[in-house]
Design a protein around this motif. Sequence first.
Motif, mmCIF file in Angstrom:
data_model
loop_
_atom_site.group_PDB
_atom_site.id
_atom_site.type_symbol
_atom_site.label_atom_id
_atom_site.label_comp_id
_atom_site.label_asym_id
_atom_site.label_seq_id
_atom_site.Cartn_x
_atom_site.Cartn_y
_atom_site.Cartn_z
ATOM 1 N N GLY A 278 40.198 -5.792 -33.349
ATOM 2 C CA GLY A 278 40.552 -5.111 -34.577
ATOM 3 C C GLY A 278 39.533 -4.088 -35.034
ATOM 4 N N GLY A 279 38.698 -3.607 -34.116
ATOM 5 C CA GLY A 279 37.708 -2.590 -34.438
ATOM 6 C C GLY A 279 36.353 -3.171 -34.786
ATOM 7 N N VAL A 280 35.297 -2.365 -34.618
ATOM 8 C CA VAL A 280 33.946 -2.789 -34.992
ATOM 9 C C VAL A 280 33.382 -1.798 -36.006
ATOM 10 N N GLU A 281 32.533 -2.300 -36.869
ATOM 11 C CA GLU A 281 31.979 -1.484 -37.946
ATOM 12 C C GLU A 281 30.654 -0.860 -37.529
ATOM 13 N N VAL A 282 30.556 0.466 -37.637
ATOM 14 C CA VAL A 282 29.325 1.183 -37.317
ATOM 15 C C VAL A 282 28.925 2.045 -38.503
ATOM 16 N N CYS A 283 27.667 2.443 -38.509
ATOM 17 C CA CYS A 283 27.134 3.244 -39.601
ATOM 18 C C CYS A 283 26.522 4.522 -39.048
ATOM 19 N N VAL A 284 26.800 5.654 -39.667
ATOM 20 C CA VAL A 284 26.182 6.915 -39.286
ATOM 21 C C VAL A 284 25.457 7.502 -40.492
#
Length: 580
Positions: A278-284
């Motif tokens: 269901g997707g993974v959370e990343v930060c930019v």
Amino acid sequence: MDAQGRGRADDIDPADQWVLNPDTGDYELRLGPSAPQSGVPAPRRPRPSEAAPPARGRTEASGRSRPETPGRAVPPPRRRRGAPEEPLPGRRGRRPAKKAPKSKKILLWTGGAMAFVLVAGSGAAYFYIEHLNDNIASVSDDGASTGGFQKDKAINILLIGTDKRTGKGNGSYGDAGSVGHADTTILLHVSKDRSNATALSIPRDLITDVPDCPTTQEDGTRKIIPGTQQVRFNTSLGQDGRTPSCTMRTVTELTGVKPDNFMVADFNAVKTLTSAVGGVEVCVGKDLDDPDSHLKLSKGTHTIEGEQALAFVRTRHAVGFGGDLSRIGLQQQFLSALMRKLKSNDTLTSPSKMLDLAEAGTKALTVDSQLDSIGKLKDLGLELGKLNTKNLTFTTVPVIDNPTEKVKATVVLNESTAPQVFDMIKNDVSFTAVKEQKKKEAAAVAARLKGTKAPASEVRVRILNGGAVAGSAQETLSWLQNEEGVAKSENAGNAPASLAKTTLEYAPDQADQARRLADIMGLSGSAMKPGESVTNSQGVPAMTLTLGKDFEGAGVSLTAPSKAPEGVQKSTADKVECAK
């Protein structure tokens, strides 16, 4: 078909067949009464447009087809990936499925850019396990591995992500004709006590030597592919017909660490696995726009999957200095995020995600011949699942720009720090400074190394060869007598048994002698073994120095580094970091 549809048969979602039992609080697999179905989700059927070779059926020795018990499903024939399948025979009645024990939810790690995948080993019937086995592709390790991981030893797995553009939608990414080089390579070291792990990224543009590689051909014959000197590391795979076993040999030559197993994945692995969870959370940390990788993200936190996740791990021009080293940092961030998602309750408590992950994970893998079944992968997963993510450190082989190039395109080892990093992995030293391990080592050092040291002339020691190369005892004797002033030493021949580590045994009244010899040889506190003295050839009490397999020569320190060298970049999998 998207990842959520994997494992469906007759338009039935496997997740809809899992029902919460209010009496037990557990999910159970229940089959609908309206149509005959197998007890588990059937393997994916190819679309009509897909070309596929015919499946191989099994027959009895007599040549007659194997009879089936009426009304009862039997295992389907084993097939190669991509072969069409026949539907499983129906059942006359509904049989309650076995309850899925919570203890068998397994963390399983896979290769290259996706590295970690969850497999549900519970509740799945025999048929589905056989189907998952058929999903897994394997190639020979050609004798380059240790023979496979062992439960009572440290584990070293080589994870390789190739740049091969096969698969739907991947031809538009750069070199569509790539033979599949080692684009992303990680040496995953898991400590013997499973308290910590290190994921060491190896830059694809690192200049190194690729050794001669005995390689099994498709017809079963073996061919030695000649090595090449001072070439990019990524050519250890694909180039001149090299297989993953050649990458394994190259890593051994480079680091001194011999991997136990390897796992390989291509672009599709990133897409299918991220969709399965269901997707993974990343930060930019800034707006990213990279037309080469097709990545476009605004500053902040995003949940990515499928094509967008692939674009994230491929981008390099939009982050850092725009090179491969910047992309490695981004990939490490992504893997940390994926691992956190895999270990989250949101994933562990979802039967639908568990089944999708089992399907996606096994299809994404090419493994070595020592790791070619769900059973073996499950055993590895159980070992790796003991690890706490806060003690998993991501780091990169220390490198510097290639000094021979005017236009900087490749890198070479940083000889001042890289050997120390390799030694830490070889000696099972944690990069995360696990508190308990650090306390034990500190106590051993404080108790055995601190105190007065006898003069070298008063040190009496017998030297045994307990696993070092032949002649090591005599070499050490000559060095101690001629260069270090330890005249009262003697060669006692071979030890009765081999030792992995060099040890020094001494009686309590010889502690000052032991400290002097430890100082001369660079022994750690853990190498010093309080015990008993022995009588030497002169009839005088002496200590016993046994040279183990870790002995590298007279005058070479035997003290493993206790922490990462200054300047080595590292991060742990439990922390969220933003790409910049």
